[in-house]
Write a protein that holds these residues in place. Structure first.
Motif, mmCIF file in Angstrom:
data_model
loop_
_atom_site.group_PDB
_atom_site.id
_atom_site.type_symbol
_atom_site.label_atom_id
_atom_site.label_comp_id
_atom_site.label_asym_id
_atom_site.label_seq_id
_atom_site.Cartn_x
_atom_site.Cartn_y
_atom_site.Cartn_z
ATOM 1 N N ALA A 14 0.819 -1.216 0.000
ATOM 2 C CA ALA A 14 0.000 0.000 0.000
ATOM 3 C C ALA A 14 0.850 1.262 0.000
ATOM 4 O O ALA A 14 2.063 1.225 0.178
ATOM 5 C CB ALA A 14 -0.911 -0.013 1.222
ATOM 6 N N ASN A 15 0.169 2.387 -0.192
ATOM 7 C CA ASN A 15 0.793 3.703 -0.035
ATOM 8 C C ASN A 15 2.010 3.840 -0.955
ATOM 9 O O ASN A 15 3.085 4.218 -0.531
ATOM 10 C CB ASN A 15 1.157 3.908 1.436
ATOM 11 N N TRP A 56 -0.401 0.478 7.940
ATOM 12 C CA TRP A 56 -1.173 -0.382 8.829
ATOM 13 C C TRP A 56 -2.635 -0.282 8.445
ATOM 14 O O TRP A 56 -3.150 0.810 8.181
ATOM 15 C CB TRP A 56 -0.971 0.016 10.284
ATOM 16 N N VAL A 57 -3.287 -1.431 8.419
ATOM 17 C CA VAL A 57 -4.705 -1.507 8.087
ATOM 18 C C VAL A 57 -5.415 -2.116 9.285
ATOM 19 O O VAL A 57 -5.024 -3.166 9.793
ATOM 20 C CB VAL A 57 -4.930 -2.387 6.833
ATOM 21 N N ASP A 58 -6.447 -1.429 9.769
ATOM 22 C CA ASP A 58 -7.267 -1.951 10.865
ATOM 23 C C ASP A 58 -8.367 -2.809 10.254
ATOM 24 O O ASP A 58 -9.250 -2.300 9.574
ATOM 25 C CB ASP A 58 -7.852 -0.809 11.693
ATOM 26 N N THR A 110 -3.048 5.357 7.096
ATOM 27 C CA THR A 110 -2.373 6.494 6.466
ATOM 28 C C THR A 110 -3.168 7.068 5.312
ATOM 29 O O THR A 110 -3.378 8.278 5.238
ATOM 30 C CB THR A 110 -0.973 6.069 5.959
ATOM 31 N N THR A 111 -3.622 6.206 4.402
ATOM 32 C CA THR A 111 -4.262 6.671 3.171
ATOM 33 C C THR A 111 -5.775 6.639 3.197
ATOM 34 O O THR A 111 -6.416 7.242 2.341
ATOM 35 C CB THR A 111 -3.808 5.804 1.974
#
Length: 167
Positions: free
Chosen positions: A55-56, A62-64, A99-100
């Motif tokens: 990602a990013n 980090w993905v929840d 973040t994104t």
């Protein structure tokens, strides 16, 4: 492309959890003179973070995640007192990048085979596939793990194959 680094931050806690569950099941199983069998069908929901290295723009984030679990647990104790467990776990995943703000959807499957008769033998295979909005945000995490513990407590086999890749 297979990668390393942060990929194990999800798998290691899951591995430890599955080993703990297997040992607990073995202790609870005990020995039995008669064969028994049972199957449980369980639905549950859990939340946990995972690092999506793709990602990013490749920087990762980090993905929840929230996972809706469907577990089918099949357990048998044979006439010799050996406890066998075959567990299948299927998860539907949904998450948001910290973040994104990218939305991720995915599937996770775990296959666990466990045997206990004084010693313990366990093998599991896990596959997590997350699909993120936009290009370059998809990834796959795979782990195969096996261990054997003798009746006197010696660990005689440990094998792990862990990899992830951007897709």
């Amino acid at each position: 492309m297979p990668t390393s680094g942060r990929r194990s931050q999800l798998a290691r806690p899951l591995t430890a959890l599955l080993v703990a569950v297997a040992v607990s099941l073995a202790i609870a199983a005990g020995a039995s003179a008669a064969a028994t069998t049972e199957t449980e069908n369980i639905r549950s929901e859990v939340a946990f973070p995972v690092f999506a290295q793709c990602a990013n723009d490749g920087a990762g984030e980090w993905v929840d995640l929230t996972a809706r679990l469907h577990m089918v647990l099949h357990r048998t104790t044979d006439a010799a007192g050996t406890f066998h467990s075959i567990d299948l776990v299927d998860e539907t995943l949904r998450g948001v990048g910290r973040t994104t703000g990218t939305v991720y959807n995915g599937r996770d499957s775990v296959h666990l085979a466990f045997n206990f008769h004084g010693g313990i033998s366990e093998t599991f295979v896990m596959n997590i596939r997350l699909l993120g909005q936009g290009a370059g945000n998809d990834f796959l995490l795979h782990e195969t793990f096996h261990f054997t513990i003798t009746p006197n407590g010696d660990m005689t086999a440990v094998a792990e194959n862990l990899w992830s890749e951007c897709r």
